[in-house]
Design an enzyme around this catalytic site. Structure first.
Site, PDB file in Angstrom:
ATOM      1  N   ALA A 227       0.865  -1.172   0.000  1.00  0.00           N
ATOM      2  CA  ALA A 227       0.000   0.000   0.000  1.00  0.00           C
ATOM      3  C   ALA A 227       0.910   1.232   0.000  1.00  0.00           C
ATOM      4  O   ALA A 227       2.079   1.156   0.401  1.00  0.00           O
ATOM      5  CB  ALA A 227      -0.895  -0.009   1.229  1.00  0.00           C
TER       6      ALA A 227
ATOM      7  N   GLY B 255       0.658  -5.038   0.993  1.00  0.00           N
ATOM      8  CA  GLY B 255      -0.505  -5.095   0.111  1.00  0.00           C
ATOM      9  C   GLY B 255      -0.202  -5.780  -1.219  1.00  0.00           C
ATOM     10  O   GLY B 255      -1.098  -6.353  -1.842  1.00  0.00           O
TER      11      GLY B 255
ATOM     12  N   GLU C 297      -0.606  -9.325  -0.525  1.00  0.00           N
ATOM     13  CA  GLU C 297      -2.037  -9.580  -0.335  1.00  0.00           C
ATOM     14  C   GLU C 297      -2.781  -9.570  -1.670  1.00  0.00           C
ATOM     15  O   GLU C 297      -3.684 -10.376  -1.899  1.00  0.00           O
ATOM     16  CB  GLU C 297      -2.610  -8.543   0.643  1.00  0.00           C
ATOM     17  CG  GLU C 297      -2.010  -8.726   2.030  1.00  0.00           C
ATOM     18  CD  GLU C 297      -2.301  -7.566   2.981  1.00  0.00           C
ATOM     19  OE1 GLU C 297      -1.906  -6.432   2.667  1.00  0.00           O
ATOM     20  OE2 GLU C 297      -2.942  -7.799   4.021  1.00  0.00           O
TER      21      GLU C 297
ATOM     22  N   GLU D 295       4.387  -5.068   7.370  1.00  0.00           N
ATOM     23  CA  GLU D 295       3.607  -4.018   8.054  1.00  0.00           C
ATOM     24  C   GLU D 295       4.086  -3.763   9.479  1.00  0.00           C
ATOM     25  O   GLU D 295       4.061  -2.641   9.963  1.00  0.00           O
ATOM     26  CB  GLU D 295       2.113  -4.382   8.066  1.00  0.00           C
ATOM     27  CG  GLU D 295       1.420  -4.243   6.717  1.00  0.00           C
ATOM     28  CD  GLU D 295       1.531  -5.473   5.829  1.00  0.00           C
ATOM     29  OE1 GLU D 295       2.316  -6.393   6.138  1.00  0.00           O
ATOM     30  OE2 GLU D 295       0.814  -5.499   4.807  1.00  0.00           O
TER      31      GLU D 295
HETATM   32  N1  CAA Z   1       4.610   3.261  -0.648  1.00  0.00           N
HETATM   33  C1  CAA Z   1       5.010   4.415  -1.211  1.00  0.00           C
HETATM   34  N2  CAA Z   1       6.157   4.533  -1.895  1.00  0.00           N
HETATM   35  C2  CAA Z   1       6.936   3.456  -2.032  1.00  0.00           C
HETATM   36  C3  CAA Z   1       6.581   2.222  -1.453  1.00  0.00           C
HETATM   37  C4  CAA Z   1       5.351   2.144  -0.740  1.00  0.00           C
HETATM   38  N3  CAA Z   1       4.911   0.995  -0.220  1.00  0.00           N
HETATM   39  N4  CAA Z   1       7.564   1.335  -1.726  1.00  0.00           N
HETATM   40  C5  CAA Z   1       8.486   1.994  -2.438  1.00  0.00           C
HETATM   41  N5  CAA Z   1       8.111   3.266  -2.621  1.00  0.00           N
HETATM   42  C6  CAA Z   1       8.836   4.330  -3.351  1.00  0.00           C
HETATM   43  C7  CAA Z   1       9.999   4.837  -2.531  1.00  0.00           C
HETATM   44  O1  CAA Z   1       9.555   5.778  -1.582  1.00  0.00           O
HETATM   45  C8  CAA Z   1      10.869   5.447  -3.606  1.00  0.00           C
HETATM   46  O2  CAA Z   1      10.319   6.688  -3.979  1.00  0.00           O
HETATM   47  P1  CAA Z   1      11.287   7.995  -4.086  1.00  0.00           P
HETATM   48  O3  CAA Z   1      12.167   7.670  -5.256  1.00  0.00           O
HETATM   49  O4  CAA Z   1      10.321   9.102  -4.353  1.00  0.00           O
HETATM   50  O5  CAA Z   1      12.023   8.085  -2.803  1.00  0.00           O
HETATM   51  C9  CAA Z   1      10.666   4.513  -4.787  1.00  0.00           C
HETATM   52  O6  CAA Z   1       9.433   3.798  -4.516  1.00  0.00           O
HETATM   53  C10 CAA Z   1      11.753   3.469  -4.918  1.00  0.00           C
HETATM   54  O7  CAA Z   1      11.901   2.794  -3.666  1.00  0.00           O
HETATM   55  P2  CAA Z   1      13.300   2.674  -2.866  1.00  0.00           P
HETATM   56  O8  CAA Z   1      14.189   3.813  -3.204  1.00  0.00           O
HETATM   57  O9  CAA Z   1      12.985   2.436  -1.435  1.00  0.00           O
HETATM   58  O10 CAA Z   1      13.862   1.348  -3.578  1.00  0.00           O
HETATM   59  P3  CAA Z   1      14.857   0.253  -2.933  1.00  0.00           P
HETATM   60  O11 CAA Z   1      15.186  -0.641  -4.067  1.00  0.00           O
HETATM   61  O12 CAA Z   1      15.938   0.924  -2.162  1.00  0.00           O
HETATM   62  O13 CAA Z   1      13.952  -0.529  -1.859  1.00  0.00           O
HETATM   63  C11 CAA Z   1      11.984  -1.694  -1.060  1.00  0.00           C
HETATM   64  C12 CAA Z   1      12.875  -1.306  -2.284  1.00  0.00           C
HETATM   65  C13 CAA Z   1      12.769  -2.635  -0.155  1.00  0.00           C
HETATM   66  C14 CAA Z   1      10.774  -2.398  -1.643  1.00  0.00           C
HETATM   67  C15 CAA Z   1      11.570  -0.435  -0.270  1.00  0.00           C
HETATM   68  O14 CAA Z   1      11.064   0.512  -1.197  1.00  0.00           O
HETATM   69  C16 CAA Z   1      10.523  -0.686   0.763  1.00  0.00           C
HETATM   70  O15 CAA Z   1      10.824  -1.204   1.811  1.00  0.00           O
HETATM   71  N6  CAA Z   1       9.240  -0.291   0.488  1.00  0.00           N
HETATM   72  C17 CAA Z   1       8.149  -0.403   1.433  1.00  0.00           C
HETATM   73  C18 CAA Z   1       7.685  -1.832   1.595  1.00  0.00           C
HETATM   74  C19 CAA Z   1       6.582  -1.917   2.638  1.00  0.00           C
HETATM   75  O16 CAA Z   1       6.772  -1.682   3.796  1.00  0.00           O
HETATM   76  N7  CAA Z   1       5.362  -2.308   2.178  1.00  0.00           N
HETATM   77  C20 CAA Z   1       4.229  -2.472   3.048  1.00  0.00           C
HETATM   78  C21 CAA Z   1       3.349  -1.266   2.982  1.00  0.00           C
HETATM   79  S1  CAA Z   1       2.053  -1.314   4.200  1.00  0.00           S
HETATM   80  C22 CAA Z   1       0.792  -2.201   3.494  1.00  0.00           C
HETATM   81  O17 CAA Z   1       0.906  -2.698   2.411  1.00  0.00           O
HETATM   82  C23 CAA Z   1      -0.485  -2.308   4.304  1.00  0.00           C
HETATM   83  C24 CAA Z   1      -1.431  -3.369   3.852  1.00  0.00           C
HETATM   84  O18 CAA Z   1      -1.517  -4.447   4.428  1.00  0.00           O
HETATM   85  C25 CAA Z   1      -2.363  -3.119   2.762  1.00  0.00           C
END
Ligand code: CAA
Length: 262
Positions: free
Chosen positions: A69, A112, A115, A135
């Site tokens: 998400a 998400g 999911e 999460e």
């Molecule tokens: N939401 C918003 N933006 C996201 C995102 C997310 N879930 N995941 C990645 N992005 C964005 C980053 O912010 C970044 O944007 P900017 O260039 O503007 O900074 C861009 O995508 C590229 O990401 P990274 O620079 O972080 O890329 P990386 O290769 O270094 O890392 C990653 C990749 C490990 C996937 C890392 O991006 C990450 O940890 N993302 C979040 C993962 C996460 O926690 N997901 C769970 C979300 S909560 C949820 O989903 C609730 C539910 O149950 C529905």
């Protein structure tokens, strides 16, 4: 709008029977923002209504499925808003689609994204895909099936491990645990394998395919006795179809069946 600004790009398989919906927010690793989800739901509604579509592939392409998400969108959300707008409630629309959905995962399927992948009827991945429910690292828990569907797919111990530690598993592990049913071979495209699988399903009669999906899904929702009754009724009802007559006649006559979808 040009194709490149569309959050979900709809295409078709060469024989037109499989709709391929590709998530398209590459700069945010396909983070599932509300607009992206609205676009996905709108495309799903279209393909569900379109009689020429017999199976659906949902994918993020060959690099990333979805990193979860949209955290930037959720960051400042308050309880009252989340609750009264039923935040994430609309994701469940996918679960009401009657046509078979094949998920194709390469790269990250996190939160998400994991999911959404689990909302597919058949899930296909690359061996080095990454599945996780991270999460907990954000101070929340999964909100769209990560505690429920994951537990029925992989069992309590593994689901608890993923949800409470946020650990990442690869495609090979996901296949071993039963989250994924097929892995790509070296150099094989995950989208091509998903489309090929979808074409196999699309090649069978629509009535039996829909009944098969309904019956298997009932196993997750109903107690065994009710699930068995539903299965038996659907099975018996299929003897009212021309496709049952045709399928069995074709077997007896050693020829290929021609399905009528009725
Ligand atoms: N939401 C918003 N933006 C996201 C995102 C997310 N879930 N995941 C990645 N992005 C964005 C980053 O912010 C970044 O944007 P900017 O260039 O503007 O900074 C861009 O995508 C590229 O990401 P990274 O620079 O972080 O890329 P990386 O290769 O270094 O890392 C990653 C990749 C490990 C996937 C890392 O991006 C990450 O940890 N993302 C979040 C993962 C996460 O926690 N997901 C769970 C979300 S909560 C949820 O989903 C609730 C539910 O149950 C529905």
């Amino acid at each position: 709008t040009t194709a490149s600004d569309r959050l979900v790009i709809p295409t078709r398989s060469p024989n037109n029977t499989v709709a391929i919906l590709t998530l398209n927010r590459p700069k945010a690793l396909n983070a599932l923002s509300t607009p992206l989800f609205q676009a996905l739901n709108a495309e799903l509604e279209k393909v569900e209504e379109d009689e020429s579509v017999r199976a659906i592939v949902i994918t993020g392409g060959e690099k990333v499925f979805a990193a979860g998400a949209d955290i930037k969108e959720m960051k400042d959300k308050e309880f009252a808003e989340a609750y009264t707008t039923n935040f994430l409630g609309s994701w469940n629309k996918i679960a009401s689609i009657r046509k078979p959905i094949i998920g194709a995962v390469a790269g990250y399927a996190l939160g998400g994204g994991c999911e959404l992948a689990m909302l597919s009827d058949i899930l296909i991945a690359t061996p080095n895909a990454t599945f996780a429910q991270p999460e907990i690292t954000l101070g929340i828990i999964p909100g769209m099936g990560g505690s429920q569907r994951l537990t029925s797919l992989v069992g309590k111990a593994r689901a608890m491990d993923m949800v409470l530690t946020g650990r990442k598993i690869d495609g090979v592990t996901a296949e071993r645990w039963g989250l994924v049913s097929r892995l790509t071979k070296e150099g094989e495209s995950v989208v091509d394998l998903a489309v090929k699988t979808a074409e196999t399903v699309a090649g069978f009669g629509k009535v039996a395919v829909q009944a098969g999906k309904e019956a298997v899904n009932a196993a997750l929702d109903l107690p065994l006795e009710q699930g068995l009754r539903l299965e038996r009724r659907l099975f018996q009802q299929l003897f009212a179809t021309q496709d049952q007559k045709e399928g069995m006649a074709a077997f007896a006559e050693k020829r290929k069946a021609t399905w009528q979808d009725k």
